[in-house]
Design an enzyme around this catalytic site. Structure first.
Site, PDB file in Angstrom:
ATOM      1  N   TRP A 279       0.760  -0.655  -0.619  1.00 25.13           N
ATOM      2  CA  TRP A 279      -0.205   0.430  -0.170  1.00 25.13           C
ATOM      3  C   TRP A 279       0.573   1.666   0.183  1.00 25.13           C
ATOM      4  CZ3 TRP A 279      -4.444  -0.157  -1.435  1.00 25.13           C
ATOM      5  CH2 TRP A 279      -5.241   0.742  -1.082  1.00 25.13           C
TER       6      TRP A 279
ATOM      7  N   ASP B 166       0.107  12.099  -0.437  1.00 26.66           N
ATOM      8  CA  ASP B 166      -1.254  12.913   0.051  1.00 26.66           C
ATOM      9  C   ASP B 166      -2.346  12.111   0.214  1.00 26.66           C
ATOM     10  OD1 ASP B 166      -2.197  11.607  -2.201  1.00 26.66           O
ATOM     11  OD2 ASP B 166      -1.768  13.348  -3.102  1.00 26.66           O
TER      12      ASP B 166
ATOM     13  N   GLU C 174     -18.389   6.550  -1.920  1.00 27.64           N
ATOM     14  CA  GLU C 174     -16.989   7.643  -1.660  1.00 27.64           C
ATOM     15  C   GLU C 174     -17.229   8.329  -3.508  1.00 27.64           C
ATOM     16  OE1 GLU C 174     -13.746   6.005  -4.749  1.00 27.64           O
ATOM     17  OE2 GLU C 174     -12.553   5.777  -2.229  1.00 27.64           O
TER      18      GLU C 174
ATOM     19  N   GLU D 264      -3.082   8.503  -1.413  1.00 32.16           N
ATOM     20  CA  GLU D 264      -2.388   8.244  -1.143  1.00 32.16           C
ATOM     21  C   GLU D 264      -1.669   7.811  -3.018  1.00 32.16           C
ATOM     22  OE1 GLU D 264      -5.106   5.321  -0.190  1.00 32.16           O
ATOM     23  OE2 GLU D 264      -4.517   6.033   1.910  1.00 32.16           O
TER      24      GLU D 264
HETATM   25  C1  BGC Z   1      -8.761   7.611  -0.869  1.00 29.62           C
HETATM   26  C2  BGC Z   1      -8.191   7.589   0.016  1.00 29.62           C
HETATM   27  C3  BGC Z   1      -8.824   7.459   1.200  1.00 29.62           C
HETATM   28  C4  BGC Z   1      -8.922   5.567   0.927  1.00 29.62           C
HETATM   29  C5  BGC Z   1     -10.421   4.844   2.562  1.00 29.62           C
HETATM   30  C6  BGC Z   1      -8.544   5.750  -1.297  1.00 29.62           C
HETATM   31  O1  BGC Z   1      -8.809   5.907  -2.413  1.00 29.62           O
HETATM   32  O2  BGC Z   1      -7.755   7.682  -2.070  1.00 29.62           O
HETATM   33  O3  BGC Z   1      -8.409   9.032   0.324  1.00 29.62           O
HETATM   34  O4  BGC Z   1      -8.349   7.271   2.856  1.00 29.62           O
HETATM   35  O5  BGC Z   1      -9.408   5.113  -0.753  1.00 29.62           O
HETATM   36  O6  BGC Z   1     -11.701   5.900   1.755  1.00 29.62           O
END
Ligand code: BGC
Length: 375
Positions: free
Chosen positions: A115, A165, A324, A168
């Protein structure tokens, strides 16, 4: 009597609380998404905003169970964190792979899966949520204090380092939203009752210096960029105003940053992360609509904030789950399918989306926080 629309918006806030409660593990961890395998972990970043929403809604036990989990993750790694801080103090360079992880199993263990782990923002964001919670509800801090101070010392030691960031990505840069979460966390730690006064002063001074760095950066551009030295914006910057309160909503820097985000990244009320986003084709993110709404609340624009809340509500599935992101307007439509093939349909529900909905609903007075007799 609330109007029919408010009744519907309020019902979704109540459902959101139930969805978050149901997805909280006995350990206190909040799973990012209970139905999206790759998100079957607890992130400090997502969790901080989820706990903050629960706290705002008066769900004290839920928020504190998460803070317990965070403090426990840190306490269990005290030797490792002290070792990292020692290395930083000696001026040794620390490889990204030596750092704390950004997500853990619900039981608080590292995952073996690869990760993008080195992310500092979550270790600041949970401190911000914790301090706001302690202040809001007048709660005792003792049981969280050791883990909180360790977290603050960790981000204090490494705040200068480039890291992945909020999304990620881009580990080569120093991200302004990450610096914002670190500054907010250090400022919060400096205000926590029980923190040694010298340490508290040090955290406060460092937080001010980081904010000063951000001011210097804006002198160059007039607005906050996604990373130091860049000129693109990122919608996560919205958190530096109405959420972390590092910039007043009427600060010209914040006004210019929001104007740029609105011009480049907002479609009707939906908010994209950044222009080059290709993840699931670069859709509009529900948590970001929540941050924009909270900025509007802080700026005294309840109608605009309510538009964000209503937009978020319109994205719910028939069984009231908030995703999301949504794909009605993609920035990179040809990159959508590859992600569905790789990781499955968009994460739904995402607890962070429900949390931002709750925070905004409480901020707008659409939902009243629980009072003691209702808990
Ligand atoms: C996002 C992160 C988030 C994670 C879990 C990722 O795709 O970029 O900001 O913390 O998903 O929700």
């Amino acid at each position: 009597m609330p109007d029919a629309n408010t009744v519907l918006l309020r019902a979704l806030a109540a459902r959101s609380l139930a969805i978050i409660r149901a997805a909280q593990a006995p350990s206190g961890a909040y799973v990012a998404s209970p139905s999206f395998p790759v998100y079957g972990y607890s992130w400090f970043r997502d969790g901080a905003f989820i706990a903050d929403a629960m706290s705002r809604a008066g769900e004290i036990e839920s928020a504190e169970a998460f803070f317990d989990w965070c403090a426990g993750v840190l306490d269990a790694r005290i030797d490792r964190v002290e070792g990292l801080i020692d290395r930083a103090t000696r001026g040794e360079s620390v490889a990204a792979t030596d750092h704390l992880h950004t997500r853990y199993t619900l039981g608080g263990q590292e995952s073996d899966a690869e990760w993008w782990n080195f992310q500092l923002d979550g270790y600041g964001a949970w401190l911000w949520a914790l301090e706001a919670h302690v202040r809001r509800h007048g709660r005792p801090i003792e049981r969280f204090l050791g883990g909180a101070v360790l977290s603050a010392r960790y981000i204090e030691a490494f705040w200068r380092e480039p890291s992945y960031d909020w999304w990620e990505e881009h580990p080569e840069h120093r991200h302004v939203s990450t610096l914002g979460a670190v500054a907010a966390g250090l400022r919060a730690a400096s205000r926590l009752p029980g923190v040694d006064s010298d340490l508290a002063a040090r955290f406060g001074t460092r937080a001010d210096a980081i904010v000063e760095t951000l001011h210097e950066e804006t002198a160059r551009l007039g607005y906050l960029p996604k990373w130091l030295g860049g000129d693109a914006v990122d919608a996560s910057l919205l958190a530096l105003g109405g959420t972390f309160e590092l910039f007043a909503p009427d600060d010209p820097t914040m006004i210019a940053t929001v104007a740029r985000i609105e011009a480049e990244l907002v479609h009707a009320a939906g908010v994209h992360r950044y222009l080059d986003d290709t993840y699931y084709g670069g859709g509009e993110w529900l948590p970001l609509a929540g941050f924009l709404g909270l900025h509007h609340v802080a700026s005294g624009r309840p109608d605009a904030a309510r538009d964000e809340l209503a937009w978020m509500a319109r994205q719910a599935t028939p069984d009231d789950l908030l995703p999301e992101q949504v794909s009605a307007h993609l920035l990179a439509p040809d990159r959508y399918t590859e992600w569905v093939e790789r990781w499955g349909p968009i994460a739904t529900p995402l607890l962070w989306s429900h949390a931002m909905y709750v925070s905004l609903a409480v901020g707008l007075g659409v939902m009243a926080p629980l009072v003691a007799s209702e808990r």
